[in-house]
Design an enzyme around this catalytic site. Structure first.
Site, PDB file in Angstrom:
ATOM      1  N   TYR A 144       1.212  -1.030   0.268  1.00 39.41           N
ATOM      2  CA  TYR A 144       0.036  -0.329   0.466  1.00 39.41           C
ATOM      3  C   TYR A 144       0.797   1.051  -0.022  1.00 39.41           C
ATOM      4  O   TYR A 144       0.086   1.679  -0.367  1.00 39.41           O
ATOM      5  CB  TYR A 144      -1.392   0.317   1.444  1.00 39.41           C
ATOM      6  CG  TYR A 144      -2.236  -1.354   1.268  1.00 39.41           C
ATOM      7  CD1 TYR A 144      -2.153  -1.502   0.098  1.00 39.41           C
ATOM      8  CD2 TYR A 144      -2.978  -1.486   2.014  1.00 39.41           C
ATOM      9  CE1 TYR A 144      -2.766  -2.707   0.479  1.00 39.41           C
ATOM     10  CE2 TYR A 144      -4.015  -2.226   2.370  1.00 39.41           C
ATOM     11  CZ  TYR A 144      -4.280  -2.940   0.894  1.00 39.41           C
ATOM     12  OH  TYR A 144      -4.820  -3.613   0.776  1.00 39.41           O
ATOM     13  N   LYS A 195       3.545 -15.721   2.445  1.00 42.01           N
ATOM     14  CA  LYS A 195       3.028 -16.064   0.935  1.00 42.01           C
ATOM     15  C   LYS A 195       4.690 -16.335   0.425  1.00 42.01           C
ATOM     16  O   LYS A 195       5.703 -16.199  -0.760  1.00 42.01           O
ATOM     17  CB  LYS A 195       2.660 -15.401  -0.308  1.00 42.01           C
ATOM     18  CG  LYS A 195       2.635 -16.033  -1.965  1.00 42.01           C
ATOM     19  CD  LYS A 195       1.590 -17.162  -1.738  1.00 42.01           C
ATOM     20  CE  LYS A 195       1.017 -17.662  -2.715  1.00 42.01           C
ATOM     21  NZ  LYS A 195       0.483 -18.830  -2.291  1.00 42.01           N
ATOM     22  N   ASP A 228      -2.670 -18.162   1.059  1.00 35.38           N
ATOM     23  CA  ASP A 228      -4.574 -18.412   0.849  1.00 35.38           C
ATOM     24  C   ASP A 228      -4.280 -19.801   1.098  1.00 35.38           C
ATOM     25  O   ASP A 228      -5.928 -19.988   1.661  1.00 35.38           O
ATOM     26  CB  ASP A 228      -3.873 -19.213  -1.055  1.00 35.38           C
ATOM     27  CG  ASP A 228      -2.242 -19.548  -1.134  1.00 35.38           C
ATOM     28  OD1 ASP A 228      -1.587 -19.905  -0.040  1.00 35.38           O
ATOM     29  OD2 ASP A 228      -2.088 -20.653  -1.645  1.00 35.38           O
ATOM     30  N   ASP A 252      -5.670  -6.895   6.040  1.00 33.13           N
ATOM     31  CA  ASP A 252      -6.891  -6.115   5.390  1.00 33.13           C
ATOM     32  C   ASP A 252      -7.813  -7.292   5.298  1.00 33.13           C
ATOM     33  O   ASP A 252      -8.878  -7.578   5.401  1.00 33.13           O
ATOM     34  CB  ASP A 252      -6.103  -5.705   3.858  1.00 33.13           C
ATOM     35  CG  ASP A 252      -7.254  -4.923   3.777  1.00 33.13           C
ATOM     36  OD1 ASP A 252      -8.572  -4.466   4.429  1.00 33.13           O
ATOM     37  OD2 ASP A 252      -7.338  -3.569   2.508  1.00 33.13           O
ATOM     38  N   ASP A 256     -10.900  -8.696   7.391  1.00 35.69           N
ATOM     39  CA  ASP A 256     -12.278  -9.053   6.753  1.00 35.69           C
ATOM     40  C   ASP A 256     -12.873 -10.375   6.435  1.00 35.69           C
ATOM     41  O   ASP A 256     -13.960  -9.828   7.152  1.00 35.69           O
ATOM     42  CB  ASP A 256     -12.361  -8.375   5.947  1.00 35.69           C
ATOM     43  CG  ASP A 256     -12.253  -6.588   5.552  1.00 35.69           C
ATOM     44  OD1 ASP A 256     -12.347  -5.635   7.278  1.00 35.69           O
ATOM     45  OD2 ASP A 256     -13.036  -5.964   4.975  1.00 35.69           O
TER      46      ASP A 256
END
Ligand code: NAD
Length: 367
Positions: A144, A195, A228, A252, A256
């Site tokens: 970001y 990852k 994942d 993020d 959620d």
């Protein structure tokens, strides 16, 4: 008598409605526990744009700088949706606030009371005792904020966009410390999500986290999971996690998802802690509900105030060192909800009350 100096930024739509209720609870516990409140209210988000022409007006930043913590509502909504993206309330208020105060650690509890398991989309038998996990998300690094970040028209006529993901070892270590502190007060298990099979930043993340825990927190059980798989495991069996530690973008999305498996956004709080210490030598932080401004129910007295009230409890714990008062608020919210007093979002089709009556029940349970 201790005086708590904090900035109150209610924001937009349901923001001011639920903030009023959080302040009522704070006034109540302040009287009970013998401390004073010295807060000032300032505009942010759409309210900032309407009143000062900017989502994060200079007087609001000044007030925050002079405070020991920020109690934040939520910002944005249809009224400002037509503004250019870089002037939108969320992007132009929250992101700069995080950056300005280096609020690098987002702590989001994923808590679902046993009595509310029907509010979760997960089958009851997978969460017989409800859900109790915490997501620690790195908040000021990663994709970001990394540079370069741009869109270019290529000579071949195509268009190319670039985002850059950058992490430094020092950034990874300081968020790992937050995970360690959180896990020490819980079940002492941390799952670090990355990852590392594909991304360089994740390879550094995993190496750094592993070395940090080995050196500073050998008593904490550390595991690693690819993002994942973590997304899948959160839905299959959320309580296999105690503390999830992850970077900005993965956090993020996962936080959620965690909010979704926990039922209503109206119940979930969050703390964003900075590198800076406040005048008490405790972490400066911004405390806000996990949900947004809920324009669909704003102005109707229907919003669930619990997330905002629980965010105020987090503020007492982290920025003011008032653990007992914070825990008392958390217990009162739980007692009120489990006694059957519920706003529509958690009423599960049963009888519901409005925002103010929900708070009255919480205050009545503050023993
Ligand atoms: P939202 O979280 O506002 O609402 C999603 C759903 O959850 C709605 O049905 C809403 O009624 C419900 N909900 C949320 N909080 C609730 C509460 N306290 N009580 C009862 N129900 C509640 O998400 P959205 O509709 O996607 O976004 C609305 C606006 O909020 C957008 O402008 C978005 O940008 C903004 N937003 C702001 C923040 C923030 O300030 N941190 C976070 C998320 C969204």
């Amino acid at each position: 008598m201790q005086t708590l100096k904090f900035a109150v930024l209610p924001g937009d739509y349901i923001g001011p409605e639920v903030m009023t209720e959080a302040l009522r609870v704070l006034e109540h516990v302040a009287k009970q526990d013998g401390f004073a409140l010295a807060y000032e209210i300032a505009h942010v988000g759409g309210a900032g744009i309407d009143n000062h022409g900017k989502a994060l007006p200079a007087p609001t930043v000044k007030l925050c700088e002079a405070s020991d913590a920020i109690l934040f509502g939520s910002v944005g909504g249809p009224k400002w949706e037509k503004l250019p993206p870089n002037q939108q309330p969320e992007r132009a208020a929250l992101l700069p606030l995080r950056k300005h105060f280096t609020l690098f650690a987002n702590i989001r509890p994923g808590l679902l009371y046993r009595e509310l398991i029907d509010a979760s989309p997960i089958k009851n038998e997978r969460i017989p005792e409800g859900i109790d996990i915490v997501c620690i998300r790195e908040l000021t690094g990663g994709i970001y904020f990394g540079q370069p970040k741009h869109t270019t028209e290529l000579p071949c006529g195509d268009t190319q966009a670039v985002d850059t993901k950058v992490y430094r070892k020092s950034e990874i270590k300081r968020i790992a410390q937050v995970a360690v502190d959180t896990a020490r007060a819980r079940k002492k298990r941390v799952c670090s999500v990355d990852k590392a099979n594909v991304l360089e930043t994740s390879v550094l993340w995993r190496k750094t986290v592993t070395a940090f825990f080995a050196k500073h927190a050998p008593e904490i059980e550390l595991s690693h999971m690819y993002v994942d798989n973590a997304a899948m495991q959160l839905v299959r069996s959320p309580n296999q996690f105690d503390v999830i530690l992850t970077e900005n973008m993965f956090g993020d999305i996962l936080s959620d998802e965690m909010a979704c498996v926990c039922g209503s956004l109206g119940m979930l709080s969050s703390a964003s802690l900075g590198t800076g210490k406040n005048s008490l030598g405790l972490p400066f932080g911004l405390y806000e509900p996990a949900g947004g401004t809920a324009p669909d129910i704003a102005g109707k007295g229907l919003a669930n105030p619990c997330a905002q009230i629980l965010s105020a409890a987090l503020m007492l714990r982290h920025s003011f060192g008032l653990e007992k008062t914070a825990a008392r608020i958390e217990v009162a919210v739980r007692r009120a909800v489990t006694s059957g007093v519920r706003t529509a979002d958690i009423a599960l089709g049963g009888k519901s009350v409005g925002t103010r009556a929900m708070t009255d029940a919480i205050i009545a349970n503050l023993t």
